[in-house]
Design a protein around this motif. Structure first.
Motif, PDB file in Angstrom:
ATOM      1  N   PRO A 185       0.780  -1.240   0.000  1.00  0.00           N
ATOM      2  CA  PRO A 185       0.000   0.000   0.000  1.00  0.00           C
ATOM      3  C   PRO A 185       0.811   1.290   0.000  1.00  0.00           C
ATOM      4  O   PRO A 185       0.240   2.356  -0.234  1.00  0.00           O
ATOM      5  CB  PRO A 185      -0.819  -0.106   1.293  1.00  0.00           C
ATOM      6  CG  PRO A 185      -0.029  -0.995   2.174  1.00  0.00           C
ATOM      7  CD  PRO A 185       0.661  -1.978   1.260  1.00  0.00           C
ATOM      8  N   LEU A 186       2.102   1.234   0.233  1.00  0.00           N
ATOM      9  CA  LEU A 186       2.897   2.462   0.230  1.00  0.00           C
ATOM     10  C   LEU A 186       3.317   2.804  -1.194  1.00  0.00           C
ATOM     11  O   LEU A 186       4.455   2.607  -1.612  1.00  0.00           O
ATOM     12  CB  LEU A 186       4.109   2.332   1.143  1.00  0.00           C
ATOM     13  CG  LEU A 186       3.792   2.264   2.627  1.00  0.00           C
ATOM     14  CD1 LEU A 186       5.058   2.100   3.437  1.00  0.00           C
ATOM     15  CD2 LEU A 186       3.017   3.485   3.082  1.00  0.00           C
ATOM     16  N   THR A 187       2.352   3.299  -1.948  1.00  0.00           N
ATOM     17  CA  THR A 187       2.572   3.715  -3.326  1.00  0.00           C
ATOM     18  C   THR A 187       2.010   5.119  -3.494  1.00  0.00           C
ATOM     19  O   THR A 187       1.181   5.569  -2.705  1.00  0.00           O
ATOM     20  CB  THR A 187       1.873   2.779  -4.329  1.00  0.00           C
ATOM     21  OG1 THR A 187       0.462   2.836  -4.101  1.00  0.00           O
ATOM     22  CG2 THR A 187       2.348   1.354  -4.172  1.00  0.00           C
ATOM     23  N   CYS A 188       2.465   5.794  -4.538  1.00  0.00           N
ATOM     24  CA  CYS A 188       1.962   7.138  -4.768  1.00  0.00           C
ATOM     25  C   CYS A 188       2.175   7.541  -6.217  1.00  0.00           C
ATOM     26  O   CYS A 188       2.908   6.897  -6.966  1.00  0.00           O
ATOM     27  CB  CYS A 188       2.646   8.136  -3.843  1.00  0.00           C
ATOM     28  SG  CYS A 188       4.410   8.331  -4.148  1.00  0.00           S
ATOM     29  N   VAL A 189       1.532   8.636  -6.573  1.00  0.00           N
ATOM     30  CA  VAL A 189       1.760   9.317  -7.832  1.00  0.00           C
ATOM     31  C   VAL A 189       2.431  10.632  -7.463  1.00  0.00           C
ATOM     32  O   VAL A 189       1.972  11.333  -6.552  1.00  0.00           O
ATOM     33  CB  VAL A 189       0.440   9.591  -8.579  1.00  0.00           C
ATOM     34  CG1 VAL A 189       0.689  10.407  -9.832  1.00  0.00           C
ATOM     35  CG2 VAL A 189      -0.266   8.286  -8.904  1.00  0.00           C
ATOM     36  N   SER A 190       3.519  10.959  -8.139  1.00  0.00           N
ATOM     37  CA  SER A 190       4.274  12.169  -7.821  1.00  0.00           C
ATOM     38  C   SER A 190       4.473  12.982  -9.089  1.00  0.00           C
ATOM     39  O   SER A 190       4.953  12.466 -10.093  1.00  0.00           O
ATOM     40  CB  SER A 190       5.633  11.778  -7.220  1.00  0.00           C
ATOM     41  OG  SER A 190       6.423  12.915  -6.992  1.00  0.00           O
ATOM     42  N   ILE A 191       4.111  14.255  -9.027  1.00  0.00           N
ATOM     43  CA  ILE A 191       4.280  15.162 -10.165  1.00  0.00           C
ATOM     44  C   ILE A 191       4.987  16.411  -9.660  1.00  0.00           C
ATOM     45  O   ILE A 191       4.561  17.013  -8.673  1.00  0.00           O
ATOM     46  CB  ILE A 191       2.925  15.552 -10.791  1.00  0.00           C
ATOM     47  CG1 ILE A 191       2.167  14.301 -11.241  1.00  0.00           C
ATOM     48  CG2 ILE A 191       3.130  16.525 -11.953  1.00  0.00           C
ATOM     49  CD1 ILE A 191       0.724  14.562 -11.613  1.00  0.00           C
ATOM     50  N   GLY A 192       6.075  16.769 -10.321  1.00  0.00           N
ATOM     51  CA  GLY A 192       6.806  17.972  -9.939  1.00  0.00           C
ATOM     52  C   GLY A 192       7.070  18.833 -11.151  1.00  0.00           C
ATOM     53  O   GLY A 192       7.204  18.331 -12.267  1.00  0.00           O
ATOM     54  N   LEU A 193       7.141  20.123 -10.933  1.00  0.00           N
ATOM     55  CA  LEU A 193       7.452  21.068 -11.995  1.00  0.00           C
ATOM     56  C   LEU A 193       8.751  21.772 -11.641  1.00  0.00           C
ATOM     57  O   LEU A 193       8.896  22.324 -10.547  1.00  0.00           O
ATOM     58  CB  LEU A 193       6.335  22.111 -12.140  1.00  0.00           C
ATOM     59  CG  LEU A 193       6.635  23.253 -13.121  1.00  0.00           C
ATOM     60  CD1 LEU A 193       6.730  22.739 -14.558  1.00  0.00           C
ATOM     61  CD2 LEU A 193       5.585  24.344 -12.992  1.00  0.00           C
ATOM     62  N   CYS A 194       9.696  21.733 -12.582  1.00  0.00           N
ATOM     63  CA  CYS A 194      10.969  22.438 -12.421  1.00  0.00           C
ATOM     64  C   CYS A 194      11.033  23.605 -13.392  1.00  0.00           C
ATOM     65  O   CYS A 194      10.564  23.504 -14.523  1.00  0.00           O
ATOM     66  CB  CYS A 194      12.149  21.507 -12.715  1.00  0.00           C
ATOM     67  SG  CYS A 194      12.436  20.270 -11.459  1.00  0.00           S
ATOM     68  N   VAL A 195      11.635  24.677 -12.953  1.00  0.00           N
ATOM     69  CA  VAL A 195      11.941  25.818 -13.811  1.00  0.00           C
ATOM     70  C   VAL A 195      13.432  26.048 -13.649  1.00  0.00           C
ATOM     71  O   VAL A 195      13.917  26.264 -12.529  1.00  0.00           O
ATOM     72  CB  VAL A 195      11.127  27.069 -13.412  1.00  0.00           C
ATOM     73  CG1 VAL A 195      11.578  28.268 -14.226  1.00  0.00           C
ATOM     74  CG2 VAL A 195       9.638  26.813 -13.580  1.00  0.00           C
ATOM     75  N   GLY A 196      14.166  25.970 -14.756  1.00  0.00           N
ATOM     76  CA  GLY A 196      15.610  26.131 -14.698  1.00  0.00           C
ATOM     77  C   GLY A 196      16.293  25.063 -13.857  1.00  0.00           C
ATOM     78  O   GLY A 196      17.301  25.338 -13.216  1.00  0.00           O
ATOM     79  N   GLY A 197      15.730  23.854 -13.831  1.00  0.00           N
ATOM     80  CA  GLY A 197      16.316  22.760 -13.066  1.00  0.00           C
ATOM     81  C   GLY A 197      16.007  22.793 -11.580  1.00  0.00           C
ATOM     82  O   GLY A 197      16.501  21.965 -10.826  1.00  0.00           O
ATOM     83  N   ARG A 198      15.191  23.747 -11.143  1.00  0.00           N
ATOM     84  CA  ARG A 198      14.813  23.860  -9.730  1.00  0.00           C
ATOM     85  C   ARG A 198      13.338  23.544  -9.556  1.00  0.00           C
ATOM     86  O   ARG A 198      12.487  24.124 -10.227  1.00  0.00           O
ATOM     87  CB  ARG A 198      15.056  25.276  -9.213  1.00  0.00           C
ATOM     88  CG  ARG A 198      16.513  25.660  -9.144  1.00  0.00           C
ATOM     89  CD  ARG A 198      16.696  27.060  -8.605  1.00  0.00           C
ATOM     90  NE  ARG A 198      16.282  27.118  -7.204  1.00  0.00           N
ATOM     91  CZ  ARG A 198      15.776  28.210  -6.626  1.00  0.00           C
ATOM     92  NH1 ARG A 198      15.591  29.308  -7.308  1.00  0.00           N
ATOM     93  NH2 ARG A 198      15.462  28.196  -5.350  1.00  0.00           N
TER      94      ARG A 198
END
Length: 189
Positions: free
Chosen positions: A7-20
């Motif tokens: 059960p320890l699962t997730c969906v992860s979405i991140g946004l980077c600008v200039g590598g940050r």
């Protein structure tokens, strides 16, 4: 974890600008937890702001009282295995509250941000994480007041962790991060 039905699962979405990383979201469907973060605006779990203020107070957490999480990944060569097991052995010989290996790098980072885990590391051998493991989770940790660096300490860009690093150590405070890193990287137990 997902492929094994854990059960320890997730969906992860991140946004980077200039590598940050500048914003991210992590959803853990089995625990009904939604983590959201925007740089300089805070991190939240199910709309409750995350703050590690107690962990960074006048009596910061030390390794002897810490929950230490580690991820071994897929390394199968004898020397890599020895390096990974040796790191855990040094931590246990030094003393900690307990150790864990949860199997989800993203959730590991979120759990540091909530104070459920005090320190997590990966990348002792070839098992380091990828940018998609770090992006949203890294920002959640930083916005909650936690610390994140490379095990080798050299992967800092503008004093910030480089999401393209091959290793990570993340903790609720800088002293705990340094104490654990010393042992993980082969220092005295």
């Amino acid at each position: 974890n997902f492929a094994s039905g854990l059960p320890l699962t997730c969906v992860s979405i991140g946004l980077c600008v200039g590598g940050r990383p500048v914003m991210g979201v992590v959803y853990a469907p089995m625990t009904h937890e939604l983590y959201t973060v925007v740089r300089n605006k805070g991190a939240y779990r199910n709309t409750v702001k995350l703050s590690l203020g107690a962990a960074t107070s006048s009596t910061p957490k030390k390794l002897k009282d810490a929950v230490v999480d580690f991820e071994f990944g897929y390394a199968r060569h004898t020397q890599d295995i020895s390096n990974m097991v040796g790191a855990v052995q040094r931590i246990m010989e030094h003393g900690c509250r307990t150790t864990r290996s949860l199997g989800s790098g993203v959730l590991d980072l979120c759990y540091v941000a909530t104070g459920r885990i005090d320190v997590v590391y990966a990348g002792v051998a070839i098992e380091g994480w990828k940018p998609w493991d770090y992006c949203a989770g890294m920002l959640i940790v930083l916005e909650s007041g936690g610390k994140i660096e490379s095990l080798q300490k050299k992967n800092l860009k503008n004093d910030e962790y480089d999401i393209y690093s091959s290793s990570v150590i993340c903790a609720v405070n800088q002293g705990l991060l340094e104490e654990c890193r010393t042992l993980v990287c082969g220092g005295p137990s």
